[in-house]
Motif scaffolding. Sequence first.
Motif, PDB file in Angstrom:
ATOM      1  N   PHE A  19       0.828  -1.207   0.000  1.00 54.40           N
ATOM      2  CA  PHE A  19       0.000   0.000   0.000  1.00 54.40           C
ATOM      3  C   PHE A  19       0.863   1.257   0.000  1.00 54.40           C
ATOM      4  N   ILE A  20       1.876   1.298   0.853  1.00 58.16           N
ATOM      5  CA  ILE A  20       2.734   2.487   0.946  1.00 58.16           C
ATOM      6  C   ILE A  20       3.465   2.730  -0.371  1.00 58.16           C
ATOM      7  N   VAL A  21       3.988   1.658  -0.965  1.00 59.56           N
ATOM      8  CA  VAL A  21       4.675   1.795  -2.255  1.00 59.56           C
ATOM      9  C   VAL A  21       3.702   2.292  -3.326  1.00 59.56           C
ATOM     10  N   GLY A  22       2.495   1.720  -3.355  1.00 62.52           N
ATOM     11  CA  GLY A  22       1.492   2.149  -4.327  1.00 62.52           C
ATOM     12  C   GLY A  22       1.088   3.594  -4.128  1.00 62.52           C
ATOM     13  N   LEU A  23       0.958   4.006  -2.872  1.00 68.63           N
ATOM     14  CA  LEU A  23       0.605   5.391  -2.558  1.00 68.63           C
ATOM     15  C   LEU A  23       1.680   6.354  -3.063  1.00 68.63           C
ATOM     16  N   ILE A  24       2.944   6.001  -2.811  1.00 68.31           N
ATOM     17  CA  ILE A  24       4.053   6.846  -3.258  1.00 68.31           C
ATOM     18  C   ILE A  24       4.103   6.921  -4.787  1.00 68.31           C
ATOM     19  N   LEU A  25       3.890   5.775  -5.444  1.00 69.28           N
ATOM     20  CA  LEU A  25       3.908   5.756  -6.909  1.00 69.28           C
ATOM     21  C   LEU A  25       2.858   6.687  -7.502  1.00 69.28           C
ATOM     22  N   LEU A  26       1.642   6.608  -6.982  1.00 71.12           N
ATOM     23  CA  LEU A  26       0.567   7.419  -7.551  1.00 71.12           C
ATOM     24  C   LEU A  26       0.716   8.895  -7.225  1.00 71.12           C
ATOM     25  N   ARG A  27       1.174   9.200  -6.027  1.00 71.72           N
ATOM     26  CA  ARG A  27       1.204  10.600  -5.588  1.00 71.72           C
ATOM     27  C   ARG A  27       2.442  11.355  -6.047  1.00 71.72           C
ATOM     28  N   TYR A  28       3.573  10.675  -6.072  1.00 71.17           N
ATOM     29  CA  TYR A  28       4.829  11.416  -6.216  1.00 71.17           C
ATOM     30  C   TYR A  28       5.668  11.030  -7.431  1.00 71.17           C
ATOM     31  N   SER A  29       5.252  10.037  -8.209  1.00 71.87           N
ATOM     32  CA  SER A  29       6.079   9.628  -9.337  1.00 71.87           C
ATOM     33  C   SER A  29       5.501  10.119 -10.660  1.00 71.87           C
ATOM     34  N   VAL A  30       6.374  10.214 -11.662  1.00 69.07           N
ATOM     35  CA  VAL A  30       5.932  10.572 -13.012  1.00 69.07           C
ATOM     36  C   VAL A  30       4.967   9.516 -13.531  1.00 69.07           C
ATOM     37  N   PHE A  31       5.239   8.252 -13.219  1.00 68.66           N
ATOM     38  CA  PHE A  31       4.365   7.156 -13.646  1.00 68.66           C
ATOM     39  C   PHE A  31       2.946   7.371 -13.130  1.00 68.66           C
ATOM     40  N   GLY A  32       2.803   7.736 -11.853  1.00 70.90           N
ATOM     41  CA  GLY A  32       1.485   7.966 -11.287  1.00 70.90           C
ATOM     42  C   GLY A  32       0.759   9.103 -11.982  1.00 70.90           C
ATOM     43  N   ARG A  33       1.465  10.200 -12.225  1.00 68.41           N
ATOM     44  CA  ARG A  33       0.848  11.336 -12.924  1.00 68.41           C
ATOM     45  C   ARG A  33       0.438  10.949 -14.341  1.00 68.41           C
ATOM     46  N   ASN A  34       1.241  10.111 -14.962  1.00 73.62           N
ATOM     47  CA  ASN A  34       0.909   9.665 -16.319  1.00 73.62           C
ATOM     48  C   ASN A  34      -0.360   8.821 -16.335  1.00 73.62           C
TER      49      ASN A  34
END
Length: 322
Positions: free
Chosen positions: A180-195
């Motif tokens: 969950f924490i890794v997924g949260l970080i990916l969506l909120r703070y990574s370029v991949f999440g923004r994409n």
Amino acid sequence: MKKRQIGKQLDIATLAPAFFLLVLVIVYSIFAKNFMTAGNLLNILRQVSITGIMAIGVTMVILLGEIDLSIGTVMAFCGMMAGGLATGKYFGLSPLPVGAAIAITLLLGALIGVISGLACAWLKIPGFMATLAMQYICEGLMLMITKAKPISNLPKRLTYWGSGYFLSIPVIIFAFLIVFIVGLILLRYSVFGRNLYAIGGSLEASRMSGIHVVKNKVLAFTICSALCALAGILMVGRIGSAQVTAGDSLQMQPIAAAVLGGASQMGGKGTMIGTLLGVLLMGVLVNGLNLMNVGSDAQKLVTGIVLFAAVAFNIWSSKKDK
């Protein structure tokens, strides 16, 4: 602009499941004996961990405006492979070290996701049909390889991940929280999440802005299937055996949890916090009904009503946003 959009999603889509979850907790605290005990709360987290891990993966696919119908079958297939590799049941191999069996299983799950992602993003097959086909492919391979026979007497190092404890807390809960924490970080703070949000919001605008749509879609499907493989490994440990029917009840639950948490099937809308709330809402709902001795038929009826209401609310809120 993106932060304002995500904040708006949190305001509208996350508050509803949080409110319903709070209502359930209050009602069950009053009417369901032993609901608020530490043992039962840990039991709820343990029960929802596998669904939660799968829901985190499928949330990324839903954000794209796609769907993955193969998740339950991939979970069962990978669980069987983990058990078979660790015990030397398949392909004439000697039992592999548990670490190697787990690594190969995760790679198998990732490979399945790559194929589904390429079929969807590169061949332009709708995600619904691509993953439905993958579901049948995985089920057929699983039955051919395993002969539908369960595997028992698994190595303790394998079952530990689903049934072991660390600091008096089930290891499976730690696995869920880490994912969950890794997924949260990916969506909120990574370029991949923004994409993912951008592609789900407008595919053509994403292409015009230079986003590599195929790469991001393939990566989302890959993560989703790899997490299903992880869930399969944990399920093997939780029930103490590898079974071809392990994923039968998990074909739609993770998707339902993500939708309950505010993820829009149209894409571009959803959060990991919302998915977590959706997973907890479903887990608390069923747990409380069990404690109140409500039959399985009535449980399905209540769950269906809640899902219907959640989807209706999501559609209403989406129209209101526009």
